[in-house]
Design a protein around this motif. Structure first.
Motif, PDB file in Angstrom:
ATOM      1  N   TYR A  62     -46.858   3.391  -5.787  1.00 56.55           N
ATOM      2  CA  TYR A  62     -45.959   4.534  -5.773  1.00 56.55           C
ATOM      3  C   TYR A  62     -44.604   4.195  -5.157  1.00 56.55           C
ATOM      4  O   TYR A  62     -43.574   4.478  -5.749  1.00 56.55           O
ATOM      5  CB  TYR A  62     -46.624   5.732  -5.084  1.00 56.55           C
ATOM      6  CG  TYR A  62     -47.765   6.254  -5.928  1.00 56.55           C
ATOM      7  CD1 TYR A  62     -47.520   7.111  -7.002  1.00 56.55           C
ATOM      8  CD2 TYR A  62     -49.068   5.833  -5.711  1.00 56.55           C
ATOM      9  CE1 TYR A  62     -48.543   7.549  -7.823  1.00 56.55           C
ATOM     10  CE2 TYR A  62     -50.115   6.269  -6.527  1.00 56.55           C
ATOM     11  CZ  TYR A  62     -49.842   7.132  -7.585  1.00 56.55           C
ATOM     12  OH  TYR A  62     -50.848   7.549  -8.396  1.00 56.55           O
ATOM     13  N   ALA A  97     -42.473  14.325  -0.410  1.00 59.47           N
ATOM     14  CA  ALA A  97     -42.502  12.947   0.094  1.00 59.47           C
ATOM     15  C   ALA A  97     -42.962  11.988  -1.002  1.00 59.47           C
ATOM     16  O   ALA A  97     -42.412  10.894  -1.152  1.00 59.47           O
ATOM     17  CB  ALA A  97     -43.421  12.847   1.305  1.00 59.47           C
ATOM     18  N   ALA A 122     -32.004   7.108  -5.793  1.00 58.68           N
ATOM     19  CA  ALA A 122     -32.763   7.904  -4.819  1.00 58.68           C
ATOM     20  C   ALA A 122     -31.914   8.158  -3.587  1.00 58.68           C
ATOM     21  O   ALA A 122     -31.834   9.284  -3.083  1.00 58.68           O
ATOM     22  CB  ALA A 122     -34.055   7.184  -4.446  1.00 58.68           C
ATOM     23  N   HIS A 181     -48.017  14.107  -5.126  1.00 56.73           N
ATOM     24  CA  HIS A 181     -47.404  15.243  -5.822  1.00 56.73           C
ATOM     25  C   HIS A 181     -46.724  16.186  -4.834  1.00 56.73           C
ATOM     26  O   HIS A 181     -46.950  17.386  -4.859  1.00 56.73           O
ATOM     27  CB  HIS A 181     -48.448  15.984  -6.643  1.00 56.73           C
ATOM     28  CG  HIS A 181     -48.983  15.150  -7.747  1.00 56.73           C
ATOM     29  ND1 HIS A 181     -48.282  14.894  -8.896  1.00 56.73           N
ATOM     30  CD2 HIS A 181     -50.131  14.452  -7.854  1.00 56.73           C
ATOM     31  CE1 HIS A 181     -48.978  14.091  -9.669  1.00 56.73           C
ATOM     32  NE2 HIS A 181     -50.109  13.802  -9.063  1.00 56.73           N
ATOM     33  N   HIS A 232     -38.919   3.878  -5.783  1.00 58.30           N
ATOM     34  CA  HIS A 232     -39.502   2.832  -6.628  1.00 58.30           C
ATOM     35  C   HIS A 232     -38.742   2.767  -7.956  1.00 58.30           C
ATOM     36  O   HIS A 232     -38.390   1.700  -8.444  1.00 58.30           O
ATOM     37  CB  HIS A 232     -40.981   3.150  -6.863  1.00 58.30           C
ATOM     38  CG  HIS A 232     -41.729   2.093  -7.619  1.00 58.30           C
ATOM     39  ND1 HIS A 232     -43.010   2.275  -8.058  1.00 58.30           N
ATOM     40  CD2 HIS A 232     -41.380   0.857  -8.016  1.00 58.30           C
ATOM     41  CE1 HIS A 232     -43.410   1.185  -8.684  1.00 58.30           C
ATOM     42  NE2 HIS A 232     -42.441   0.308  -8.668  1.00 58.30           N
ATOM     43  N   GLY A 233     -38.478   3.943  -8.529  1.00 57.75           N
ATOM     44  CA  GLY A 233     -37.832   4.011  -9.840  1.00 57.75           C
ATOM     45  C   GLY A 233     -36.363   3.623  -9.804  1.00 57.75           C
ATOM     46  O   GLY A 233     -35.806   3.211 -10.812  1.00 57.75           O
ATOM     47  N   GLY A 234     -35.704   3.779  -8.664  1.00 58.74           N
ATOM     48  CA  GLY A 234     -34.293   3.453  -8.559  1.00 58.74           C
ATOM     49  C   GLY A 234     -33.809   3.740  -7.153  1.00 58.74           C
ATOM     50  O   GLY A 234     -33.531   4.882  -6.813  1.00 58.74           O
ATOM     51  N   ARG A 275     -42.631  12.349  -4.223  1.00 59.89           N
ATOM     52  CA  ARG A 275     -41.544  12.157  -5.189  1.00 59.89           C
ATOM     53  C   ARG A 275     -40.503  11.217  -4.612  1.00 59.89           C
ATOM     54  O   ARG A 275     -39.915  10.411  -5.336  1.00 59.89           O
ATOM     55  CB  ARG A 275     -40.923  13.510  -5.557  1.00 59.89           C
ATOM     56  CG  ARG A 275     -41.764  14.319  -6.531  1.00 59.89           C
ATOM     57  CD  ARG A 275     -41.015  15.541  -7.028  1.00 59.89           C
ATOM     58  NE  ARG A 275     -40.682  16.446  -5.945  1.00 59.89           N
ATOM     59  CZ  ARG A 275     -41.479  17.399  -5.490  1.00 59.89           C
ATOM     60  NH1 ARG A 275     -42.654  17.602  -6.046  1.00 59.89           N
ATOM     61  NH2 ARG A 275     -41.107  18.170  -4.489  1.00 59.89           N
ATOM     62  N   ALA A 276     -40.283  11.305  -3.299  1.00 56.97           N
ATOM     63  CA  ALA A 276     -39.327  10.384  -2.671  1.00 56.97           C
ATOM     64  C   ALA A 276     -39.834   8.943  -2.810  1.00 56.97           C
ATOM     65  O   ALA A 276     -39.065   8.045  -3.149  1.00 56.97           O
ATOM     66  CB  ALA A 276     -39.133  10.745  -1.196  1.00 56.97           C
ATOM     67  N   PHE A 277     -41.133   8.726  -2.585  1.00 58.41           N
ATOM     68  CA  PHE A 277     -41.705   7.380  -2.749  1.00 58.41           C
ATOM     69  C   PHE A 277     -41.487   6.885  -4.173  1.00 58.41           C
ATOM     70  O   PHE A 277     -41.012   5.782  -4.410  1.00 58.41           O
ATOM     71  CB  PHE A 277     -43.216   7.378  -2.486  1.00 58.41           C
ATOM     72  CG  PHE A 277     -43.594   7.680  -1.060  1.00 58.41           C
ATOM     73  CD1 PHE A 277     -42.781   7.281  -0.013  1.00 58.41           C
ATOM     74  CD2 PHE A 277     -44.772   8.355  -0.768  1.00 58.41           C
ATOM     75  CE1 PHE A 277     -43.121   7.544   1.305  1.00 58.41           C
ATOM     76  CE2 PHE A 277     -45.126   8.626   0.541  1.00 58.41           C
ATOM     77  CZ  PHE A 277     -44.299   8.230   1.580  1.00 58.41           C
ATOM     78  N   ARG A 278     -41.857   7.715  -5.133  1.00 55.76           N
ATOM     79  CA  ARG A 278     -41.770   7.286  -6.541  1.00 55.76           C
ATOM     80  C   ARG A 278     -40.325   7.108  -6.962  1.00 55.76           C
ATOM     81  O   ARG A 278     -39.990   6.223  -7.750  1.00 55.76           O
ATOM     82  CB  ARG A 278     -42.485   8.298  -7.430  1.00 55.76           C
ATOM     83  CG  ARG A 278     -44.003   8.218  -7.255  1.00 55.76           C
ATOM     84  CD  ARG A 278     -44.714   9.177  -8.169  1.00 55.76           C
ATOM     85  NE  ARG A 278     -44.613  10.545  -7.696  1.00 55.76           N
ATOM     86  CZ  ARG A 278     -44.683  11.604  -8.482  1.00 55.76           C
ATOM     87  NH1 ARG A 278     -44.828  11.455  -9.777  1.00 55.76           N
ATOM     88  NH2 ARG A 278     -44.597  12.808  -7.973  1.00 55.76           N
ATOM     89  N   ALA A 279     -39.426   7.968  -6.423  1.00 55.99           N
ATOM     90  CA  ALA A 279     -38.014   7.857  -6.782  1.00 55.99           C
ATOM     91  C   ALA A 279     -37.426   6.550  -6.270  1.00 55.99           C
ATOM     92  O   ALA A 279     -36.711   5.859  -6.996  1.00 55.99           O
ATOM     93  CB  ALA A 279     -37.233   9.043  -6.220  1.00 55.99           C
TER      94      ALA A 279
END
Ligand SMILES: Nc1ncnc2c1ncn2[C@@H]1O[C@H](COP(=O)(O)OP(=O)(O)OP(=O)(O)O)[C@@H](O)[C@H]1O
Ligand SMILES: [Mg+2]
Lengths: 365, 263
Positions: A54, A219, A233, A216, A227-229, A221-225
């Motif tokens: 994540y 926090a 983020a 979900h 990761h995604g960029g 979403r912050a982890f995944r964000a």
């Protein structure tokens, strides 16, 4: 976006019960021993899944955090703390049950830390160490955490091997049972095997429930964000360094908790638990489980660790996990389960398609 | 400070990449409630300017003030928290998330639940999540993408991704919105929709600073324009003034937008 992990968690709980009933009916309860150990290792893998899958950070030091938990519990509960108990601190510490008496090795009584207190100490120590290791590495972009944790893991391994307090190459044995109350205890006592099976798998399901909630959430979403960029983020107001550190520390704590509990179950711990190969194994399990896939990681890690503990891989044990990691990274970076889960998701959305269109709350992801 | 003071003040910014002076003594202000455009040829330093304002680049000299606070030197996440949001020249979405989740990330600065509250799903956290969900879905509706809410954002077309990025930036409830070439890659209809949308954003009280190469869009919606050329601000004024500025016409606009008077 309401996570609904309760249904899969309940289904998994049923499977856990069914497995125990089947194993008992078949008169093969000794299988439960490896199942229990595999459960604790699965908790480590689930925590690492949060960091790797994540938040996109690689830790090669999770075996060290597991050992930090296990060894802290082992040292504190087996050390002879009689002098401490006799000192001025002894009265309050005994009254608060932070110390407890146990039968000595040669008769009589010795006094050691209460397993609960040792567990608390293990978590506190792990928290501090994870902050120390993670803080400098995670402020930078890139895979500095992998390097920092690799170095950290090697240091911990060498220290455990070279320190008398931790039993050097022999490790520590004679770790007392951990009485949880209600007649339950974490121990290798054969009469407690089924109870221990439920304690261990209860912990696994509780962990996956909490982690699903986190994934979900704001926090998560912050982890995944990040990761995604990471740049995007950060520009959206996420303190990426702080969130990377949070994911890392949380997963280190999960590893330490599992280490501490498994040490009470096994009655001891040895330095091989802290070896770099063990850390690589956790990484391989997360990769094989599909990275950002808690259930995939659980299934893969429980299965492979069970087989490994049963000795199915013989002397190729470590090599197998190394090869697995190489194979996945080069052949199926999304994880070997990816085609399967994608298929499942497509099927699910086709079945639930109507609901997705008409209600604001879609099916659980 | 007086209400008439500019919302954003860019003061004597210089920044150099190796041998390239990307920004050279750049100063201008953005007034509250206006749509301001930054135009100039490729490589003029427009994106670098946005990166300086949003904190991705610390300028070698000069200051940026937002709402009276010096923000140059602050990390991007702090600047975002102060009410400044942006989009990127190349849409920079989180491809590991759904369209809706991408927008929900924008609510980060307007919400507060921590790890523990999330793990235990405390009542306040659930309420906050619901609000984040509803606001984000409404924003997707506004950019016409509610139907794609649950699709992975990577499945969307380029134009749609620009809109998701815009919705994500709006989700932060910015006072100032920076748009880096929002119309590039859009077709004519999408560009018209974008112009309407930017107008609506401004009417809602959000100040807009945009970089754009589509001159009819800029001349249409901008209240004022600043022109960069090799990092140097060579002109500033209303669209009418810029259209008739000899230097701007010769280095960038060409004949197309010049009024007869300037010829
Ligand atoms: N990170 C960087 N490293 C080195 N040089 C850079 C970097 N970013 C930009 N530049 C250079 O700085 C100058 C300004 O670039 P910038 O991206 O700001 O231009 P721009 O006005 O946004 O152009 P475009 O219209 O093509 O987007 C260019 O010469 C570019 O090559
Ligand atoms: Mg640019």
């Amino acid at each position: 976006m309401r996570p609904r992990p309760l249904v899969p968690v309940l289904a998994a709980a049923l499977a856990v019960v069914a497995l125990q009933v089947a194993v008992t009916a078949a008169g093969r309860e000794y299988y439960l021993t490896q199942t229990i150990m595999a459960a604790y290792y699965a908790v480590v893998a689930l925590g690492l899944c949060l960091v790797m899958g994540y938040a996109g950070q690689i830790s090669l030091g999770h075996a060290a955090f597991f050992s930090l938990g296990g060894y802290t519990s082992a040292v504190l509960t087996t050390a002879d703390l009689t002098p401490l108990a006799r000192s001025g601190w002894g009265g309050p510490l005994l009254r608060l049950h932070l110390l407890q008496a146990r039968a000595g090795l040669y008769g009589g009584e010795t006094i050691g830390a209460n397993p609960w207190a040792a567990f608390g100490g293990a978590l506190l120590l792990t928290f501090a160490v994870a902050l120390l290791v993670g803080y400098p590495a995670l402020r930078l972009k890139g895979h500095y955490l992998a390097m920092a944790t690799l170095g950290f893991g090697l240091i911990v391994y060498r220290l455990l091997l070279g320190t008398n307090l931790t039993g050097a190459a022999d490790g520590i044995t004679g770790v007392p049972p951990w009485r949880l109350g209600f007649g339950l205890e974490i121990s290798g006592d054969g009469a407690q095997r089924i109870a221990n099976y439920y304690v261990a798998w209860g912990l696994v399901l509780f962990t996956i429930l909490l982690l699903t909630h986190i994934v979900h959430s704001r926090a998560g979403r912050a982890f995944r964000a990040l990761h995604g960029g990471e740049t995007a983020a950060n520009s959206m107001g996420i303190n990426t360094a702080a969130y990377k550190l949070r994911a890392f520390v949380l997963s280190a704590l999960l590893a330490a908790a599992a280490g501490s509990m498994l040490t009470h179950y096994s009655g001891g711990i040895g330095p091989s638990e802290a070896s770099a190969m063990k850390s690589v194994r956790y990484v391989a399990l997360v990769a094989a489980g599909g990275m950002a896939n808690l259930w995939g990681v659980l299934v893969v890690s429980a299965t492979l660790n069970f087989l490994s503990l049963r000795g199915c891989f013989g002397s190729y044990d470590d090599a197998l996990f190394g090869a697995l990691l190489i194979a996945i990274v080069s052949l199926a970076p999304e994880g070997p389960l990816q085609p399967l889960t994608a298929q499942g998701r497509r099927l699910w959305s086709r079945l639930a398609g109507h609901r997705v269109m008409t209600t604001p709350e879609g099916p659980a992801p | 400070m007086t209400p008439a003071a500019p919302l954003l003040v860019v003061d004597d910014i210089r920044h150099r990449f190796g041998g390239v002076q990307a920004l050279d003594h750049v100063s201008f202000g953005v007034n509250r409630g206006e749509i301001k455009a930054v135009i100039g040829p490729n490589g003029a330093g427009k994106t670098t300017l946005f990166n300086v304002v949003s904190g991705l680049i610390r300028p070698q000299s000069g200051t940026v003030r937002f709402n009276g606070t010096a923000i140059s030197g602050l990390p991007p996440y702090r600047i975002a928290g102060l009410g400044l949001s942006r989009t990127f020249q190349t849409p920079s979405l989180f491809l590991n998330m759904t369209t809706l989740e991408n927008v929900m990330v924008g609510r980060h600065v307007r919400s507060r639940a921590g790890l523990l509250a999330a793990a235990l799903r405390l009542p306040a956290q659930r309420r906050e999540e619901r609000a984040i969900h509803d606001v984000s879905l409404a924003l997707l509706e506004e950019v016409g993408l509610a139907a794609a809410a649950r699709r992975p954002v990577g499945a969307l077309s380029f134009g749609q991704r620009r809109m998701v990025e815009l919705a994500r930036a709006l989700a932060t409830e910015p006072e100032l919105l920076l748009l880096d070439e929002p119309a590039s890659g859009l077709n004519t209809r999408e560009t018209d929709d974008l112009a309407t949308l930017i107008g609506r954003i401004r009417d809602r009280g959000i100040t807009v600073l945009l970089v754009e190469h589509d001159m009819s869009l800029v001349m249409d919606i901008a209240d004022s324009i600043v022109v960069l050329h090799f990092g140097v601000p060579i002109a500033e004024g209303t669209p009418a003034v810029i259209r008739n500025d000899r230097r701007v016409v010769s280095v960038y606009l060409g004949g197309d937008f010049a009024d007869a008077a300037s010829a």
